[in-house]
Design a protein around this motif. Structure first.
Motif, PDB file in Angstrom:
ATOM      1  N   ALA A   1      16.746   0.754  11.072  1.00 45.51           N
ATOM      2  CA  ALA A   1      17.433  -0.152  10.147  1.00 45.51           C
ATOM      3  C   ALA A   1      17.850   0.549   8.860  1.00 45.51           C
ATOM      4  N   ALA A   2      17.966   1.866   8.895  1.00 45.22           N
ATOM      5  CA  ALA A   2      18.291   2.626   7.684  1.00 45.22           C
ATOM      6  C   ALA A   2      19.627   2.164   7.102  1.00 45.22           C
ATOM      7  N   PRO A   3      19.699   1.903   5.804  1.00 45.48           N
ATOM      8  CA  PRO A   3      20.948   1.450   5.179  1.00 45.48           C
ATOM      9  C   PRO A   3      21.983   2.566   5.154  1.00 45.48           C
ATOM     10  N   PRO A   4      23.187   2.323   5.649  1.00 49.01           N
ATOM     11  CA  PRO A   4      24.215   3.390   5.739  1.00 49.01           C
ATOM     12  C   PRO A   4      24.512   4.063   4.411  1.00 49.01           C
ATOM     13  N   GLU A   5      24.526   3.300   3.328  1.00 50.25           N
ATOM     14  CA  GLU A   5      24.899   3.871   2.035  1.00 50.25           C
ATOM     15  C   GLU A   5      23.842   4.836   1.498  1.00 50.25           C
ATOM     16  N   ARG A   6      22.620   4.760   2.028  1.00 48.76           N
ATOM     17  CA  ARG A   6      21.551   5.654   1.570  1.00 48.76           C
ATOM     18  C   ARG A   6      20.969   6.468   2.721  1.00 48.76           C
ATOM     19  N   MET A   7      21.743   6.596   3.799  1.00 50.29           N
ATOM     20  CA  MET A   7      21.240   7.195   5.025  1.00 50.29           C
ATOM     21  C   MET A   7      20.674   8.599   4.818  1.00 50.29           C
ATOM     22  N   ALA A   8      21.434   9.467   4.184  1.00 53.08           N
ATOM     23  CA  ALA A   8      21.029  10.877   4.071  1.00 53.08           C
ATOM     24  C   ALA A   8      19.671  11.024   3.381  1.00 53.08           C
ATOM     25  N   HIS A   9      19.498  10.371   2.233  1.00 41.58           N
ATOM     26  CA  HIS A   9      18.245  10.500   1.489  1.00 41.58           C
ATOM     27  C   HIS A   9      17.126   9.699   2.144  1.00 41.58           C
ATOM     28  N   TYR A  10      17.443   8.539   2.695  1.00 41.87           N
ATOM     29  CA  TYR A  10      16.445   7.659   3.293  1.00 41.87           C
ATOM     30  C   TYR A  10      15.802   8.317   4.507  1.00 41.87           C
ATOM     31  N   LEU A  11      16.608   8.963   5.346  1.00 38.71           N
ATOM     32  CA  LEU A  11      16.073   9.613   6.546  1.00 38.71           C
ATOM     33  C   LEU A  11      15.118  10.742   6.180  1.00 38.71           C
ATOM     34  N   LYS A  12      15.431  11.487   5.147  1.00 34.77           N
ATOM     35  CA  LYS A  12      14.528  12.568   4.710  1.00 34.77           C
ATOM     36  C   LYS A  12      13.153  11.999   4.369  1.00 34.77           C
ATOM     37  N   ALA A  13      13.147  10.923   3.595  1.00 35.09           N
ATOM     38  CA  ALA A  13      11.882  10.335   3.161  1.00 35.09           C
ATOM     39  C   ALA A  13      11.076   9.808   4.352  1.00 35.09           C
ATOM     40  N   LYS A  14      11.745   9.143   5.301  1.00 37.12           N
ATOM     41  CA  LYS A  14      11.034   8.545   6.432  1.00 37.12           C
ATOM     42  C   LYS A  14      10.524   9.610   7.398  1.00 37.12           C
ATOM     43  N   VAL A  15      11.283  10.697   7.593  1.00 39.12           N
ATOM     44  CA  VAL A  15      10.825  11.769   8.484  1.00 39.12           C
ATOM     45  C   VAL A  15       9.625  12.477   7.873  1.00 39.12           C
ATOM     46  N   LEU A  16       9.642  12.710   6.572  1.00 33.70           N
ATOM     47  CA  LEU A  16       8.481  13.304   5.912  1.00 33.70           C
ATOM     48  C   LEU A  16       7.268  12.377   6.019  1.00 33.70           C
ATOM     49  N   GLU A  17       7.497  11.090   5.895  1.00 38.33           N
ATOM     50  CA  GLU A  17       6.403  10.124   6.059  1.00 38.33           C
ATOM     51  C   GLU A  17       5.823  10.195   7.469  1.00 38.33           C
TER      52      GLU A  17
END
Length: 326
Positions: A176-192
């Motif tokens: 459900a990652a928000p498209p407008e914040r995809m690049a930064h959001y994915l980094k945070a979730k993968v590190l988590e």
């Protein structure tokens, strides 16, 4: 389903577009098509959204890469991987698999003709160097990639994690990652996710996934095809075992691995799904449909249909919108 890195995709995989940190690929053959969205996360770590509506995939891992691990989460469907040594392995909805890309794959398939999930590939030396550089800026992350690989990929096996709320929660947010914040959001979730895997004990959430031989998978596919071609006949397990030359125990285990359900439950669901199509798209009577699907009389068929869908076959035919398919 990718086998890292993207350069090792077959030439038939078409690069469609690239924008906003994402590259889109399409795979097509006579069984359907699939779309793969690639997001570079950090140097050495890539994430892929997989959306397939096809039965046969392609050989994507052309050479062993023991220093690379792949994490796969299956949201819907089933995934089959055939290795060069003739072994087969499967993951299904809700499974999270972790394995080294140590073996070349011969073929990938989707037994239910659809697959939706996420793949994360990690080049261990390069990614650990990236994490070390990141730690110099933000402090200790306590992520040890080689330790994760050693814990979950011992003896070059594939392990599957299930029944863990934290893992499920992370992937639900990735989907459900928000498209407008995809690049930064994915980094945070993968590190988590990596921090969670770093601390997650192998037991009780993991299991060594069973492999099946080519002869077993071939027999089970033939069993499946025979059963769906003649729905009026109810095969017994002993009959199937004898006719297709496979021991009952192996047959039951392999069928469930390939198709995600026991033979009985799979055929029960398949008959009911076929009944819906026949009721909606043909003028055949309920009695005729019942006989086609192997029911002795229409009342037994009506009872089974209502138990499955909460509505009688006649009412469904007259008002198909009344059926709750959620």
């Amino acid at each position: 389903m990718k086998q890292c890195p993207i350069d090792f995709f077959d030439p038939e995989v078409q690069h469609l577009a690239a924008s906003a940190g994402c590259r889109l690929y399409r795979m097509q053959n006579d069984t359907g098509e699939g779309l793969i969205s690639e997001y570079p996360i950090l140097s050495g770590i890539d994430l892929f959204y997989n959306d397939f509506h096809m039965k046969d995939g392609q050989n994507q891992n052309k050479r062993p890469m023991p220093d690379t691990i792949e994490i796969n989460h299956c949201r819907e469907g089933r995934f089959e991987c055939e290795f060069q040594n003739g072994d087969y392995q499967y993951i299904g909805a809700g499974d999270l698999s972790i394995h080294r890309l140590s073996h070349t794959t011969r073929q990938t398939r989707f037994p239910l003709a659809h697959y939706h999930g996420i793949s994360i590939t990690i080049d261990l030396p390069r990614a650990q160097q990236t994490l070390s550089s990141l730690e110099a800026i933000i402090g200790d992350l306590d992520i040890h990639l080689e330790a994760i690989a050693e814990r979950f990929c011992r003896e070059e096996s594939c392990y599957v994690l299930r029944s863990n709320r934290e893992v499920a929660h992370i992937f639900s947010e990735l989907y459900a990652a928000p498209p407008e914040r995809m690049a930064h959001y994915l980094k945070a979730k993968v590190l988590e996710l990596l921090m969670l895997l770093n601390d997650l004990p192998q037991e009780p959430f993991s299991e060594k996934r069973q492999f099946f031989s080519r002869s077993q998978v071939t027999a089970v596919r033939a069993i499946h095809d025979a059963m769906i071609q003649d729905l009026s006949h109810h095969y017994t397990l002993a009959e199937l075992s004898r006719q297709f030359g496979i021991a009952q125990t192996s047959m039951k285990l392999c069928f469930k691995a390939v198709y995600g359900n026991s033979i009985y439950q799979y055929m029960k669901t398949y008959r009911m799904q076929t009944a819906r199509v026949l009721l909606q798209d043909t003028s055949r009577s309920v009695t005729e449909i019942a006989a086609t699907l192997g029911y002795d009389n229409p009342s037994k068929f009506s009872e089974a249909f209502k138990k499955e869908y909460g509505i009688s076959p006649t009412l469904f035919r007259n008002s198909p919108s009344e059926l709750d398919v959620s």
